[in-house]
Design a protein around this motif. Structure first.
Motif, PDB file in Angstrom:
ATOM      1  N   LEU A   5       0.928  -1.462  -0.020  1.00 33.91           N
ATOM      2  CA  LEU A   5      -0.192  -0.106  -0.085  1.00 33.91           C
ATOM      3  C   LEU A   5       0.733   1.140  -0.031  1.00 33.91           C
ATOM      4  CD1 LEU A   5      -3.019  -0.944   2.386  1.00 33.91           C
ATOM      5  CD2 LEU A   5      -3.024  -0.729  -0.030  1.00 33.91           C
ATOM      6  N   LEU A   6       2.008   1.223   0.750  1.00 31.13           N
ATOM      7  CA  LEU A   6       2.811   2.351   1.025  1.00 31.13           C
ATOM      8  C   LEU A   6       3.480   2.761  -0.565  1.00 31.13           C
ATOM      9  CD1 LEU A   6       4.267   4.771   2.287  1.00 31.13           C
ATOM     10  CD2 LEU A   6       5.860   3.107   2.967  1.00 31.13           C
ATOM     11  N   GLY A   9       0.770   4.186  -2.745  1.00 34.22           N
ATOM     12  CA  GLY A   9       0.550   5.239  -2.726  1.00 34.22           C
ATOM     13  C   GLY A   9       1.766   6.667  -3.059  1.00 34.22           C
ATOM     14  N   LEU A  10       3.032   6.005  -2.916  1.00 34.90           N
ATOM     15  CA  LEU A  10       3.946   6.811  -3.213  1.00 34.90           C
ATOM     16  C   LEU A  10       4.138   7.014  -4.963  1.00 34.90           C
ATOM     17  CD1 LEU A  10       6.659   5.330  -1.211  1.00 34.90           C
ATOM     18  CD2 LEU A  10       5.554   7.529  -0.852  1.00 34.90           C
ATOM     19  N   LEU A  12       1.529   6.978  -6.752  1.00 29.26           N
ATOM     20  CA  LEU A  12       0.373   7.753  -7.082  1.00 29.26           C
ATOM     21  C   LEU A  12       0.683   9.180  -6.863  1.00 29.26           C
ATOM     22  CD1 LEU A  12      -2.595   8.267  -7.955  1.00 29.26           C
ATOM     23  CD2 LEU A  12      -3.206   7.900  -5.637  1.00 29.26           C
ATOM     24  N   ILE A  13       1.256   9.511  -5.661  1.00 27.25           N
ATOM     25  CA  ILE A  13       1.566  10.997  -5.439  1.00 27.25           C
ATOM     26  C   ILE A  13       2.932  11.483  -6.588  1.00 27.25           C
ATOM     27  CG2 ILE A  13       3.003  12.233  -3.813  1.00 27.25           C
ATOM     28  CD1 ILE A  13       1.877  10.523  -1.519  1.00 27.25           C
TER      29      ILE A  13
END
Length: 279
Positions: A5-6, A9-10, A12-13
């Motif tokens: 997940l992390l 998320g990175l 996507l950012i």
């Protein structure tokens, strides 16, 4: 699943950062021009990477000088032609067409029959976008030509980056590549927009674009790549044209026709399919 997940998320950012940076760059064109904006972005990126990567500790020998030079030139010209395209066509379409570069590299290196499907799908997407298509609307043909050049330089960048990566750490090689990229685009910036980019009041915005479009996403992508499979990384990065289209719609008020959305999804699926079949 949680451990992924992390990094997801990175990623996507990172995608949001680079495309938001592109939207800011496009709004900056009236002040610095596409060539001036490219020169500022790449120059500030080179300075930051050179310092962070301590590139002065990486000696350039005669054997790897020309590889690093080709790597940097392809990187600089990719950014320059992409910004020239961005002056004329919507962000989402520009990013989608540019993805033909890495897709072509992957397909040309493959002998899998399924890749013919991805080529056909990408070709369909390009056909739907081209100004000669009865479906395309009123896209600027010169903008399309510039982004096809950007796709070519992206393909060359991938080839030379792989060769350059054998001559040192990834950060130091990237730093020297960015230095050569800056040297390749600065003449364009100075010749076309010299009176404007020498204005120090524009430099903070150039630095912001460099951070959003290069430093931040590069760092996040490198961190994410250590924790997720290459296949997952490639498939997720294939969503970047969609992210760019959404950013363009929100911040640049660029609305696309349904057929143009269909063209973008053809290219996204082709890119994701290529990543899947080559993992």
């Amino acid at each position: 699943m949680r451990q992924h997940l992390l990094p997801l998320g990175l990623l996507l950012i990172a995608m949001l950062s680079i495309q938001y940076g592109a939207s800011i760059a496009k709004q900056f064109f009236p002040l610095a021009g596409a060539a001036g904006t490219t020169a500022l972005r790449v120059s500030f990126s080179a300075i930051m990477l050179f310092i962070v990567g301590r590139a002065w500790k990486h000696n350039i020998s005669k054997g790897n000088f020309f590889i690093l030079l080709a790597y940097g030139l392809s990187l600089g010209l990719m950014n320059l032609t992409f910004y020239f395209a961005l002056e004329r066509i919507p962000l989402g379409i520009a990013v989608a067409i540019e993805f033909i570069g890495p897709l072509s590299v992957a397909v040309l290196a493959s002998k899998k029959r399924v890749d013919l499907l991805w080529v056909a799908l990408a070709a369909l997407g390009i056909y739907l976008i081209l100004p000669t298509s009865e479906y395309s609307g009123s896209l600027d043909p010169i903008g399309i030509l510039f982004v096809l050049c950007a796709a070519l330089f992206w393909a060359l960048y991938i080839v030379f980056a792989k060769a350059a990566g054998k001559h040192g750490s990834s950060l130091q090689v990237s730093a020297w590549g960015m230095v050569f990229a800056a040297l390749s685009v600065l003449p364009f910036g100075i010749f076309l927009e010299g009176d404007r980019i020498k204005n120090p009041s524009l430099w903070p915005m150039g630095l912001a674009i460099a951070l959003l479009s290069s430093a931040i996403p590069y760092s996040l992508e490198m961190k994410a790549m250590r924790n997720i499979p290459a296949k997952t990384f490639g498939i997720l990065m294939s969503l970047e044209p969609v992210v760019a289209t959404v950013i363009g719609t929100i911040f640049l008020k660029e609305t696309l026709e349904p057929i143009q959305w269909a063209a973008i999804f053809c290219i996204v699926i082709a890119s994701a399919g290529t990543s899947l079949s080559h993992s």
